[in-house]
Design a protein around this motif. Structure first.
Motif, mmCIF file in Angstrom:
data_model
loop_
_atom_site.group_PDB
_atom_site.id
_atom_site.type_symbol
_atom_site.label_atom_id
_atom_site.label_comp_id
_atom_site.label_asym_id
_atom_site.label_seq_id
_atom_site.Cartn_x
_atom_site.Cartn_y
_atom_site.Cartn_z
ATOM 1 N N SER A 194 0.835 -1.209 0.000
ATOM 2 C CA SER A 194 0.000 0.000 0.000
ATOM 3 C C SER A 194 0.864 1.251 0.000
ATOM 4 O O SER A 194 0.554 2.240 -0.674
ATOM 5 N N ARG A 195 1.963 1.210 0.749
ATOM 6 C CA ARG A 195 2.860 2.371 0.808
ATOM 7 C C ARG A 195 3.545 2.610 -0.527
ATOM 8 O O ARG A 195 3.866 3.749 -0.870
ATOM 9 N N ILE A 196 3.763 1.531 -1.280
ATOM 10 C CA ILE A 196 4.386 1.670 -2.599
ATOM 11 C C ILE A 196 3.370 2.145 -3.625
ATOM 12 O O ILE A 196 3.640 3.045 -4.431
ATOM 13 N N LEU A 197 2.184 1.562 -3.597
ATOM 14 C CA LEU A 197 1.159 1.869 -4.596
ATOM 15 C C LEU A 197 0.505 3.228 -4.369
ATOM 16 O O LEU A 197 0.128 3.908 -5.328
ATOM 17 N N PHE A 198 0.382 3.624 -3.099
ATOM 18 C CA PHE A 198 -0.339 4.853 -2.778
ATOM 19 C C PHE A 198 0.487 5.712 -1.821
ATOM 20 O O PHE A 198 0.127 5.895 -0.652
ATOM 21 N N PRO A 199 1.622 6.237 -2.284
ATOM 22 C CA PRO A 199 2.541 6.941 -1.384
ATOM 23 C C PRO A 199 1.994 8.250 -0.824
ATOM 24 O O PRO A 199 2.527 8.751 0.175
ATOM 25 N N ASP A 200 0.945 8.814 -1.435
ATOM 26 C CA ASP A 200 0.401 10.072 -0.939
ATOM 27 C C ASP A 200 -0.737 9.854 0.052
ATOM 28 O O ASP A 200 -1.389 10.806 0.478
ATOM 29 N N HIS A 201 -0.982 8.593 0.426
ATOM 30 C CA HIS A 201 -2.016 8.273 1.404
ATOM 31 C C HIS A 201 -1.377 7.845 2.727
ATOM 32 O O HIS A 201 -0.293 7.248 2.736
ATOM 33 N N GLU A 202 -2.041 8.143 3.823
ATOM 34 C CA GLU A 202 -1.604 7.646 5.122
ATOM 35 C C GLU A 202 -1.984 6.173 5.217
ATOM 36 O O GLU A 202 -3.143 5.813 5.051
ATOM 37 N N ALA A 203 -1.006 5.305 5.438
ATOM 38 C CA ALA A 203 -1.245 3.862 5.483
ATOM 39 C C ALA A 203 -1.456 3.411 6.919
ATOM 40 O O ALA A 203 -0.646 3.707 7.798
ATOM 41 N N VAL A 204 -2.538 2.687 7.153
ATOM 42 C CA VAL A 204 -2.899 2.246 8.498
ATOM 43 C C VAL A 204 -3.249 0.760 8.468
ATOM 44 O O VAL A 204 -3.966 0.300 7.574
#
Length: 341
Positions: A245-255
């Motif tokens: 998720s951190r790789i695919l969506f780097p502009d989102h806060e991952a929880v």
């Protein structure tokens, strides 16, 4: 001019951004040091919760202790976790045998807490690792290794082999054979998901970070509340999903929310994503997804028949439960299996 203190620090295990105001609100004067150690996480109230250790970390300690004890007895040692954080564990090790006990931390439902994991070591012409009594065998596809292999994940195996290598260096031994076993493994495994996943005969040796998150009602409830205020957020059910998720969506806060998907609630104006491996997401959306399919697990279905109609139907049902949220199902290697925008 002196540098300004950052208002957010990254949790060294999860990467979650922790506001320093949470640290300041803790009654524990050592809160910052504990959080930075990786062994503890913190709530917005300042309450500290202790992470447990994975079966992979405990097995690594048992293996390393068994090797060192070929030279001398030992009562504690340090192993490196996959997260890159060293941890010290108490052990009982002498004459090539070691016992380590699993620390469950502040996890309310860790059935493996307190479990003993043991290892035997002996000098050999090459370094080999064997899985003994109480470690499960894989009987279905889509799991951590091939069918018929011991249920030891690649990250845990790598962690154990590193620990053995360190033990050899400390003991001055070139090569060893190590057998890991879990005396109560088969008994404890009946209380886990292993039988339903197709893993027989014992527990799994797992751990992508080396730590077990201290999930309890307070932490889950607070994380759910925090999500409501996030403009861009991607929620994952597990460590694999969190990593990708951190790789695919780097502009989102991952929880990381684990299996508590019923707690999720997003507003129409939030940019929210639910991302992870299919099993938890699809079973949450459609508990009967495997009925009349002939498959024992969702992972097996995805591996053998990724185009199965039930996967598409389960994804539609997940979208109905979270209509404002993009839902992304991943393969284990991070490729997107399917998604609903």
């Amino acid at each position: 001019m002196p540098e300004r203190e950052p208002e957010i620090i990254a949790d060294p295990v999860s990467g979650f951004g922790i506001p320093l105001s949470w640290i300041r609100s803790s009654p524990d004067p050592g809160a910052l040091e504990k959080v930075l150690s990786g062994r503890w996480t913190i709530l917005s109230s300042g309450q500290l919760l202790k992470r447990g250790l994975t079966t992979g970390t405990v097995a690594s300690a048992a293996a390393k202790g068994a090797v060192i004890s070929l030279l001398r007895p030992t009562e504690s040692l340090v192993v490196m976790t996959p997260a890159g954080i060293p941890v010290m564990l108490p052990v009982r090790a002498e004459n090539g045998h070691c016992t380590a006990r699993k620390d469950g931390g502040d996890h309310q439902s860790d059935v493996t807490a307190g479990l003993e994991i043991c290892a035997w070591a002996r000098p050999s012409e090459e370094t080999l690792l064997f899985a003994g009594e109480g470690i499960g065998n894989i009987g279905a596809g889509g799991l951590c290794d091939q069918i018929g292999r011991p249920a030891i994940s690649p990250s845990a195996r790598e962690q154990i082999m590193l620990a053995i290598s360190e033990g050899c260096e400390e003991a001055g031994i070139e090569h060893v054979q190590v057998e890991i076993y879990v005396p109560r493994g088969e008994e404890i495994a009946r209380k886990t998901l292993n039988p339903r996943l197709g893993i027989t005969g014992g527990i799994s040796i797992l751990g992508s970070t080396g730590f077990v998150e201290p999930w309890n009602e307070h932490l889950i409830g607070e994380r759910a509340e925090e999500l409501k205020g996030a403009k861009r957020v991607v929620v994952s059910t597990g460590r694999t999903g969190l990593k990708f998720s951190r790789i695919l969506f780097p502009d989102h806060e991952a929880v990381l929310m684990g299996s508590q998907l019923n707690r999720l609630e997003f507003a129409p104006d939030q940019e929210s994503i639910l991302c992870g491996l299919p099993a938890l997401i699809l079973k949450w959306a459609w508990p009967e997804i495997l009925r009349n399919t002939g498959y024992n697990t969702v992972a097996e279905m995805v591996e053998r028949e990724p185009g199965h109609e039930n996967i598409a139907l389960g994804l539609r049902r997940a979208k109905e439960r979270l209509p404002h949220t993009r839902i992304v199902l991943l393969h284990r290697d991070g490729r997107i299996l399917r998604e609903a925008l």
